[in-house]
Design an enzyme around this catalytic site. Structure first.
Site, short mmCIF file in Angstrom:
data_model
loop_
_atom_site.label_atom_id
_atom_site.label_comp_id
_atom_site.label_asym_id
_atom_site.label_seq_id
_atom_site.Cartn_x
_atom_site.Cartn_y
_atom_site.Cartn_z
N ASP A 90 0.81 -1.34 -0.04
CA ASP A 90 0.10 -0.06 0.06
C ASP A 90 0.89 1.29 0.08
OD1 ASP A 90 -1.79 -1.91 0.25
OD2 ASP A 90 -3.02 -0.98 2.06
N LYS A 142 -6.63 -4.92 -3.38
CA LYS A 142 -7.40 -5.65 -2.23
C LYS A 142 -8.60 -4.27 -1.74
CE LYS A 142 -4.19 -4.08 1.07
NZ LYS A 142 -5.01 -2.94 1.75
N CYS A 163 -2.33 -2.56 7.54
CA CYS A 163 -2.24 -3.50 6.33
C CYS A 163 -1.01 -4.24 6.31
CB CYS A 163 -2.45 -2.55 4.96
SG CYS A 163 -4.06 -2.04 5.05
C1 VGL Z 1 -4.87 0.82 5.58
C2 VGL Z 1 -6.53 2.04 6.91
C3 VGL Z 1 -7.26 1.73 5.87
C4 VGL Z 1 -3.45 0.35 5.36
C5 VGL Z 1 -5.84 0.75 4.47
O1 VGL Z 1 -2.91 0.31 4.31
O2 VGL Z 1 -2.75 0.28 6.46
N1 VGL Z 1 -5.22 1.55 6.67
N2 VGL Z 1 -6.96 1.23 4.67
#
Ligand code: VGL
Ligand code: ZN
Length: 200
Positions: free
Chosen positions: A9, A95, A134
């Site tokens: 991410d 995802k 994540c």
């Molecule tokens: C994430 C909060 C919401 C992450 C993704 O990538 O850690 N955190 N969506």
């Protein structure tokens, strides 16, 4: 033995200036970019996960969830943060595509386990953002799927800095090795270097 580096991410919305910026991501991008190049050179498979939500994702504050709107599928905020780019042969996993479910893990409702198995991957290192969401969920699921998992502590960034140590302790208690990126690179198997005669 094939290894994978899972980059979790590292997207515009999770970096400084984004809608859900993690802490100190500015200091992550250059070292991570260099590290990816070095790992590719050693024949490590690179995996990018991208949070990839529908506009009405249940985690959004607009829907009563905990997070600001972030990483809407196909939007600029969901792009990999420059200078990171996926290259031919890399694996890219989207995802969090279903409205319900947090979608924190790169393994949740994706084909990542099957893709890694098909590539012959046995060991995976995890880096990226956010440490306590994540990265954590992806590392735990990778271990559950049977991969040998390492978390690269210098190449992860949290939402809350205070969450780092407890998260790393939890991962460690679940059999995940915590190390720094240099050490993991040094343990790369010999004879797998791209372009070397030993590669085949
Ligand atoms: C994430 C909060 C919401 C992450 C993704 O990538 O850690 N955190 N969506
Ligand atoms: Zn999300």
């Amino acid at each position: 033995m094939t290894r994978a580096l899972i980059v979790v991410d590292v997207q515009r919305d999770f970096c400084e200036g984004g809608t859900l910026a993690a802490s100190e991501t500015r200091s992550l991008l250059q070292p991570l970019g260099e590290y990816l190049a070095a790992a590719r050179h050693l024949g490590t498979k690179i995996v990018f996960t991208q949070d990839w939500h529908p506009p009405n994702h249940s985690s959004f504050a607009t829907e009563g969830g905990p997070w600001p709107v972030h990483c809407v599928a196909g939007s600029p905020g969901a792009e990999l943060m420059p200078p990171l780019v996926a290259e031919a042969g890399d694996v890219v996993v989207h995802k969090g595509q279903m409205r319900e479910g947090a979608g924190y893990s790169g393994f949740e409702s994706t084909s990542l386990t099957e893709q890694l198995r098909k590539l012959g991957v046995q060991e995976a290192a995890v880096c990226g953002v956010a440490t306590e969401y994540c990265v954590r969920a992806t590392a735990l699921d990778a271990a559950k799927a049977g991969f040998r998992v390492t978390a690269l502590r210098d190449l992860i960034r949290p939402v809350q800095l205070a969450a780092v140590e407890p998260t790393l302790q939890e991962l460690s208690s679940q059999g995940i090795e915590i190390t720094d990126s240099r050490s993991w690179l040094k343990t790369a198997p010999q004879g797998l270097r791209h372009g070397s005669s030993a590669a085949r």
